[in-house]
Design an enzyme around this catalytic site. Structure first.
Site, PDB file in Angstrom:
ATOM      1  N   HIS A   1       0.836  -1.207   0.000  1.00  0.00           N
ATOM      2  CA  HIS A   1       0.000   0.000   0.000  1.00  0.00           C
ATOM      3  C   HIS A   1       0.864   1.248   0.000  1.00  0.00           C
ATOM      4  O   HIS A   1       2.013   1.242   0.473  1.00  0.00           O
ATOM      5  CB  HIS A   1      -0.971   0.000   1.180  1.00  0.00           C
ATOM      6  CG  HIS A   1      -0.332   0.054   2.536  1.00  0.00           C
ATOM      7  ND1 HIS A   1       0.072   1.223   3.129  1.00  0.00           N
ATOM      8  CD2 HIS A   1      -0.049  -0.931   3.434  1.00  0.00           C
ATOM      9  CE1 HIS A   1       0.573   0.970   4.336  1.00  0.00           C
ATOM     10  NE2 HIS A   1       0.517  -0.337   4.532  1.00  0.00           N
TER      11      HIS A   1
ATOM     12  N   ASP B   1      -0.299   4.466   1.132  1.00  0.00           N
ATOM     13  CA  ASP B   1      -0.657   5.472   2.135  1.00  0.00           C
ATOM     14  C   ASP B   1       0.134   5.257   3.412  1.00  0.00           C
ATOM     15  O   ASP B   1       0.626   4.165   3.689  1.00  0.00           O
ATOM     16  CB  ASP B   1      -2.159   5.432   2.433  1.00  0.00           C
ATOM     17  CG  ASP B   1      -2.636   4.063   2.914  1.00  0.00           C
ATOM     18  OD1 ASP B   1      -2.199   3.049   2.330  1.00  0.00           O
ATOM     19  OD2 ASP B   1      -3.444   4.006   3.861  1.00  0.00           O
TER      20      ASP B   1
ATOM     21  N   ASP C   1       6.621   0.986   7.202  1.00  0.00           N
ATOM     22  CA  ASP C   1       5.221   0.671   6.868  1.00  0.00           C
ATOM     23  C   ASP C   1       4.698   1.629   5.807  1.00  0.00           C
ATOM     24  O   ASP C   1       4.044   2.601   6.121  1.00  0.00           O
ATOM     25  CB  ASP C   1       4.382   0.760   8.138  1.00  0.00           C
ATOM     26  CG  ASP C   1       2.961   0.271   7.946  1.00  0.00           C
ATOM     27  OD1 ASP C   1       2.690  -0.414   6.948  1.00  0.00           O
ATOM     28  OD2 ASP C   1       2.127   0.578   8.798  1.00  0.00           O
TER      29      ASP C   1
ATOM     30  N   GLU D   1      -5.098   1.565   2.667  1.00  0.00           N
ATOM     31  CA  GLU D   1      -5.019   0.327   3.453  1.00  0.00           C
ATOM     32  C   GLU D   1      -5.124   0.615   4.943  1.00  0.00           C
ATOM     33  O   GLU D   1      -5.733  -0.146   5.697  1.00  0.00           O
ATOM     34  CB  GLU D   1      -3.695  -0.390   3.144  1.00  0.00           C
ATOM     35  CG  GLU D   1      -3.562  -1.786   3.750  1.00  0.00           C
ATOM     36  CD  GLU D   1      -2.989  -1.789   5.165  1.00  0.00           C
ATOM     37  OE1 GLU D   1      -3.042  -2.841   5.806  1.00  0.00           O
ATOM     38  OE2 GLU D   1      -2.491  -0.728   5.619  1.00  0.00           O
ATOM     39  N   GLU D   2      -4.523   1.724   5.365  1.00  0.00           N
ATOM     40  CA  GLU D   2      -4.468   2.043   6.788  1.00  0.00           C
ATOM     41  C   GLU D   2      -5.837   2.363   7.386  1.00  0.00           C
ATOM     42  O   GLU D   2      -5.987   2.418   8.602  1.00  0.00           O
ATOM     43  CB  GLU D   2      -3.510   3.219   7.027  1.00  0.00           C
ATOM     44  CG  GLU D   2      -2.060   2.945   6.659  1.00  0.00           C
ATOM     45  CD  GLU D   2      -1.353   2.026   7.636  1.00  0.00           C
ATOM     46  OE1 GLU D   2      -2.021   1.496   8.547  1.00  0.00           O
ATOM     47  OE2 GLU D   2      -0.139   1.816   7.485  1.00  0.00           O
TER      48      GLU D   2
ATOM     49  N   GLU E   1       4.446  -6.147   3.663  1.00  0.00           N
ATOM     50  CA  GLU E   1       4.318  -5.416   4.921  1.00  0.00           C
ATOM     51  C   GLU E   1       5.525  -5.710   5.809  1.00  0.00           C
ATOM     52  O   GLU E   1       6.243  -6.692   5.610  1.00  0.00           O
ATOM     53  CB  GLU E   1       3.029  -5.839   5.634  1.00  0.00           C
ATOM     54  CG  GLU E   1       1.745  -5.393   4.959  1.00  0.00           C
ATOM     55  CD  GLU E   1       1.305  -3.996   5.395  1.00  0.00           C
ATOM     56  OE1 GLU E   1       2.115  -3.276   6.022  1.00  0.00           O
ATOM     57  OE2 GLU E   1       0.151  -3.638   5.103  1.00  0.00           O
TER      58      GLU E   1
END
Length: 363
Positions: free
Chosen positions: A66, A68, A98, A131-132, A157
């Site tokens: 991801h 974001d 992350d 995603e977050e 991840e």
């Protein structure tokens, strides 16, 4: 520094806190297109663009991450969160672990794989937004028909390059109780929604999910996260709400679980779904797991599951159940913290793990 580290630094310098992923996706789309991938944009919202890049024929191996990042928090940073500062073997910045280091590693690995001279597997690079905040981008991407079948799935991840075999699911619910307002000095004229909610949510503490503990994911859990009710001290509240965070295990039916919790709470409350992400689990003997381990990924050990959920919840379900492994160069303990960093040497290590595993699958 290696190509993957420099790419990670470039991505960290782009602010994608809670949005703005289009600026991250744009240079990655150019790179993947130049490498021969067929790149399609996923426009979730203005300024929020992900992508799906496909190479080769047949059912692909999916590499996903991801774009974001989470907010910076209220504490001052010692390192500029968007300067990608290097100090020894540490690369600092929001999203370093992350998961912009993971995104950089999987993109460089994809490029090297398709440009190699040996056997090559079909690939699909899936880079998502949001995603977050509950895998919103992946959910919308699937609804748009942009991602689906997969031979296997790598989620980059942060795991410090350990091969993790899954994670619990997340079923987040809002319990709502309704009543009738009245003056606080005459409560008998009203119907207190807070009392109703209080009677109901007490059942969460001892709730029985109805399934046994998973041998590796552990037992399902339930937690009341927030409680809100009333608007002022001298009125009978006519609305009260609580949020319930349920973490589930592989094979657990979320619809059945929601009904079970509803019965436990009773008829004075109703339940609304906020987030519904199933658990993910891959057999340790799966060929993809073994390919990653043979390529140098750290074995899962006695903690083979991630503590967080990922886009794999959505993408694996859409693929029909492809084996998925979570393995990325970031440090899991650095996710979302002030002065977040990743270990630089792990980034190139991740590229070698990914390319080695892809070569093994292709041959």
């Amino acid at each position: 520094m290696s190509e993957a580290v420099e790419l990670a630094r470039d991505l960290i310098r782009i602010d994608s806190v809670g949005g703005g992923e289009a600026a991250v996706a744009e240079p990655l789309a150019r790179r993947l297109s130049a490498a021969g991938f067929d790149v399609r944009e996923h426009r979730y919202a203005p300024g929020r663009t992900g992508l799906v890049a496909r190479w080769g024929s047949g059912v692909p191996v999916v590499l996903t991450g991801h774009l974001d990042t989470v907010p910076l928090g209220g504490q001052a940073w010692a390192h500029d969160p968007h300067a990608a500062e290097v100090d020894g073997d540490r690369l600092y910045g929001r999203g370093s672990s992350d998961m912009k280091a993971g995104v950089a590693a999987l993109v460089v690995a994809a490029e090297r794989h398709v440009r190699g001279s040996g056997p090559r597997a079909a690939l699909e690079v899936v880079l998502t937004v949001g995603e977050e905040t509950g895998c919103e981008g992946a959910i919308d991407m699937i609804a748009a028909g942009m991602a689906g079948e997969a031979r296997a799935m790598l989620v980059a991840e942060p795991t410090a390059n350990r091969a993790l075999l899954g994670h619990k699911g997340a079923l987040w619910l809002k319990a709502v109780a309704r009543g009738r307002t009245a003056h606080g000095s005459m409560p008998h004229l009203g119907d207190n929604a807070v009392y109703k909610l209080a009677r109901a949510i007490g059942a969460v503490e001892g709730f029985d999910p109805g399934v046994p503990a998973h041998p590796w994911l552990g037992a399902p859990t339930a937690n009341v996260g927030t409680v809100r009710g009333g608007i002022n001290v001298n009125s009978v509240p006519d609305l009260a709400e609580a949020t319930v965070d349920m973490r589930t295990v592989a094979g657990q039916d979320h619809a059945e679980l929601r009904e079970r919790l509803g019965r436990a709470l009773g008829e004075e409350t109703s339940l609304e779904v906020l987030t519904d992400l199933p658990a993910v689990w891959t057999d340790p003997d799966d060929d993809f797991v073994q390919a990653l381990l043979a390529a140098g990924a750290t074995p899962p050990g006695d903690r083979p599951a991630a503590s967080y959920f990922t886009d794999a919840s959505v993408l694996v379900a859409a693929s029909g159940g492809a084996p998925a492994v979570i393995c990325g160069p970031g440090e899991p303990e650095q996710a979302h913290v002030t002065d977040e960093y990743c270990v630089i040497s792990r980034i190139e290590e991740a590229v070698e793990i990914y390319t080695g595993a892809l070569a093994r699958l292709a041959s």
